[in-house]
Design a protein around this motif. Structure first.
Motif, PDB file in Angstrom:
ATOM      1  N   GLU A  40       0.836  -1.192   0.000  1.00  0.00           N
ATOM      2  CA  GLU A  40       0.000   0.000   0.000  1.00  0.00           C
ATOM      3  C   GLU A  40       0.875   1.246   0.000  1.00  0.00           C
ATOM      4  O   GLU A  40       1.835   1.342   0.760  1.00  0.00           O
ATOM      5  CB  GLU A  40      -0.911   0.023   1.226  1.00  0.00           C
ATOM      6  CG  GLU A  40      -2.017  -1.025   1.179  1.00  0.00           C
ATOM      7  CD  GLU A  40      -2.967  -0.882   2.348  1.00  0.00           C
ATOM      8  OE1 GLU A  40      -2.529  -0.403   3.418  1.00  0.00           O
ATOM      9  OE2 GLU A  40      -4.146  -1.239   2.189  1.00  0.00           O
ATOM     10  N   VAL A  45       0.367   5.416   0.296  1.00  0.00           N
ATOM     11  CA  VAL A  45      -0.598   6.471   0.559  1.00  0.00           C
ATOM     12  C   VAL A  45      -0.088   7.795   0.005  1.00  0.00           C
ATOM     13  O   VAL A  45       1.109   7.959  -0.243  1.00  0.00           O
ATOM     14  CB  VAL A  45      -0.885   6.613   2.069  1.00  0.00           C
ATOM     15  CG1 VAL A  45      -1.461   5.325   2.618  1.00  0.00           C
ATOM     16  CG2 VAL A  45       0.369   7.004   2.833  1.00  0.00           C
ATOM     17  N   SER A  46      -0.987   8.729  -0.184  1.00  0.00           N
ATOM     18  CA  SER A  46      -0.616  10.040  -0.721  1.00  0.00           C
ATOM     19  C   SER A  46       0.279  10.785   0.267  1.00  0.00           C
ATOM     20  O   SER A  46       0.305  10.491   1.469  1.00  0.00           O
ATOM     21  CB  SER A  46      -1.875  10.853  -1.033  1.00  0.00           C
ATOM     22  OG  SER A  46      -2.699  10.956   0.110  1.00  0.00           O
ATOM     23  N   ALA A  80      -1.042  12.255   3.736  1.00  0.00           N
ATOM     24  CA  ALA A  80      -1.917  11.417   4.572  1.00  0.00           C
ATOM     25  C   ALA A  80      -1.161  10.232   5.159  1.00  0.00           C
ATOM     26  O   ALA A  80      -1.592   9.091   5.027  1.00  0.00           O
ATOM     27  CB  ALA A  80      -3.113  10.935   3.756  1.00  0.00           C
ATOM     28  N   ASN A 126      -1.008   9.191   8.087  1.00  0.00           N
ATOM     29  CA  ASN A 126      -1.750   8.487   9.140  1.00  0.00           C
ATOM     30  C   ASN A 126      -2.949   7.709   8.611  1.00  0.00           C
ATOM     31  O   ASN A 126      -3.696   7.115   9.383  1.00  0.00           O
ATOM     32  CB  ASN A 126      -2.217   9.483  10.204  1.00  0.00           C
ATOM     33  CG  ASN A 126      -1.047  10.053  10.989  1.00  0.00           C
ATOM     34  OD1 ASN A 126      -0.030   9.390  11.158  1.00  0.00           O
ATOM     35  ND2 ASN A 126      -1.188  11.279  11.447  1.00  0.00           N
ATOM     36  N   LYS A 127      -3.109   7.723   7.280  1.00  0.00           N
ATOM     37  CA  LYS A 127      -4.191   6.938   6.693  1.00  0.00           C
ATOM     38  C   LYS A 127      -3.905   5.448   6.815  1.00  0.00           C
ATOM     39  O   LYS A 127      -4.823   4.631   6.947  1.00  0.00           O
ATOM     40  CB  LYS A 127      -4.375   7.334   5.223  1.00  0.00           C
ATOM     41  CG  LYS A 127      -5.668   6.844   4.603  1.00  0.00           C
ATOM     42  CD  LYS A 127      -5.834   7.391   3.203  1.00  0.00           C
ATOM     43  CE  LYS A 127      -7.172   6.995   2.593  1.00  0.00           C
ATOM     44  NZ  LYS A 127      -8.292   7.661   3.279  1.00  0.00           N
ATOM     45  N   ARG A 128      -2.652   5.073   6.771  1.00  0.00           N
ATOM     46  CA  ARG A 128      -2.236   3.692   6.933  1.00  0.00           C
ATOM     47  C   ARG A 128      -1.074   3.622   7.930  1.00  0.00           C
ATOM     48  O   ARG A 128       0.073   3.377   7.568  1.00  0.00           O
ATOM     49  CB  ARG A 128      -1.796   3.089   5.590  1.00  0.00           C
ATOM     50  CG  ARG A 128      -2.914   2.843   4.599  1.00  0.00           C
ATOM     51  CD  ARG A 128      -3.831   1.719   5.076  1.00  0.00           C
ATOM     52  NE  ARG A 128      -4.820   1.377   4.057  1.00  0.00           N
ATOM     53  CZ  ARG A 128      -6.010   1.945   3.943  1.00  0.00           C
ATOM     54  NH1 ARG A 128      -6.344   2.928   4.783  1.00  0.00           N
ATOM     55  NH2 ARG A 128      -6.854   1.569   3.008  1.00  0.00           N
ATOM     56  N   GLU A 149      -0.607   6.360  16.856  1.00  0.00           N
ATOM     57  CA  GLU A 149      -1.702   6.926  16.072  1.00  0.00           C
ATOM     58  C   GLU A 149      -2.970   6.074  16.213  1.00  0.00           C
ATOM     59  O   GLU A 149      -4.068   6.597  16.399  1.00  0.00           O
ATOM     60  CB  GLU A 149      -1.294   7.001  14.593  1.00  0.00           C
ATOM     61  CG  GLU A 149      -2.337   7.596  13.678  1.00  0.00           C
ATOM     62  CD  GLU A 149      -2.621   9.061  13.970  1.00  0.00           C
ATOM     63  OE1 GLU A 149      -3.742   9.517  13.671  1.00  0.00           O
ATOM     64  OE2 GLU A 149      -1.715   9.752  14.485  1.00  0.00           O
TER      65      GLU A 149
END
Length: 300
Positions: A203, A205-206, A209, A211-213, A224
């Motif tokens: 994965e 992530v952008s 972000a 903390n999205k993953r 987190e």
């Protein structure tokens, strides 16, 4: 089952952690097998079981999904099995799963019905999703002073189930009733080697972000995830403290710290009001309902 477990545990749960494995096993069942099993068992067994508890004259409260109404005017509303925000595949597969949305509607119907003089929440649940539980707690708390509501713990009131039950006007338990499991859990999976098919999922992530993953294997990632769980837990503890007329600090120190207390020990800790049998609770509420009915008749 592994993929189902990963899908379930990735979300926050106010439930006994061991129960997630049971839910995962249900989610991995063959759909045709589920349909065949449900057709063979029929849809009425749970209603009949609840009717046996409420009494032979009890009938479904008009418009309700779960609530049964005794002839004397006691609404018996079960909080049984895992709790989900709304009716879904797992509430049907588990047979006794509870939809928080339908539970809220049943409570509203019981509150507003002139036929209902008292309410019993019959609780035996490992907890479930925290979604909608705060609203249910608020709804129950707001019923205080309008109608007598007693939460009776027949088996366990764990996590989200205790969150709900603690907001009732009174909370009673059987001698072997288990109460508590206050806290929120999530199990975040991370693939570290190829799966059985030789595929490894990566994965990305952008940029803005991270903390999205979060990576659960790093201190920052674990922090987190824990911060999210702590935010939900803080509301959980605040609602329990309000319902049990105590302080959040006392809930944190005396209410099991994530563990559970049984019967008299739960009462001694302030988690419940008293130990008593189901029959005693029903008789007590029957007297309340009869008095309410007489009072209504006098006013009319």
């Amino acid at each position: 089952m592994i993929s189902a477990l990963h899908a379930l545990t990735a979300e926050p749960w106010a439930i006994r952690p061991d129960y997630l494995y049971f839910l995962a096993s249900l989610a991995s069942l063959d759909r045709a097998g589920r349909a065949e099993r449900r057709a063979a068992e029929g849809e009425d067994w749970f209603r009949l079981d609840l009717q046996a508890a409420a009494g032979p004259t009890a009938q479904r409260l008009e418009g309700a999904r779960y609530a049964m109404l005794t002839r004397e005017g006691v609404a018996v509303i079960p909080v049984i099995g895992p709790i989900f925000p709304r009716a879904n595949m797992l509430t049907e597969m588990s047979g006794t799963g509870t939809s928080a949305a339908m539970l809220a509607r049943d409570l509203q119907l019981a509150r507003d019905s002139a036929e209902v003089g008292a309410v019993m929440l019959l609780v035996d649940s490992p907890g479930g999703s925290p979604t909608g539980i705060n609203a249910l707690a608020d709804q129950l708390y707001a019923m205080r002073g309008r109608k007598r509501v007693v939460a009776h713990v027949s088996g366990s009131a764990a996590s989200a189930a205790y969150w709900i039950a603690s907001s009732a006007g009174e909370l009673v338990t059987e001698k072997t009733g288990m109460l508590g499991s206050i806290g929120v859990v999530a199990a975040i999976s991370k693939q570290v080697e190829p799966d059985a098919s030789g595929s490894l999922s990566i994965e990305i992530v952008s940029s803005n972000a991270p903390n999205k993953r979060p990576d659960p294997q790093t201190e920052d990632g674990a922090a987190e995830i824990r911060a999210l769980l702590d935010s939900i837990e803080a509301q959980f503890i605040a609602d329990v403290a309000r319902g049990r007329k105590t302080t959040p600090a006392r809930v944190r120190t005396n209410f099991g710290a994530g563990g559970m207390k049984v019967g008299a020990d739960a009462v001694a800790a302030g988690m419940a009001d008293r130990v008593q049998t189901y029959d005693f609770t029903l008789r007590d509420l029957t007297r309340t309902a009869a008095n309410e009915r007489a009072a209504r008749a006098a006013r009319q």
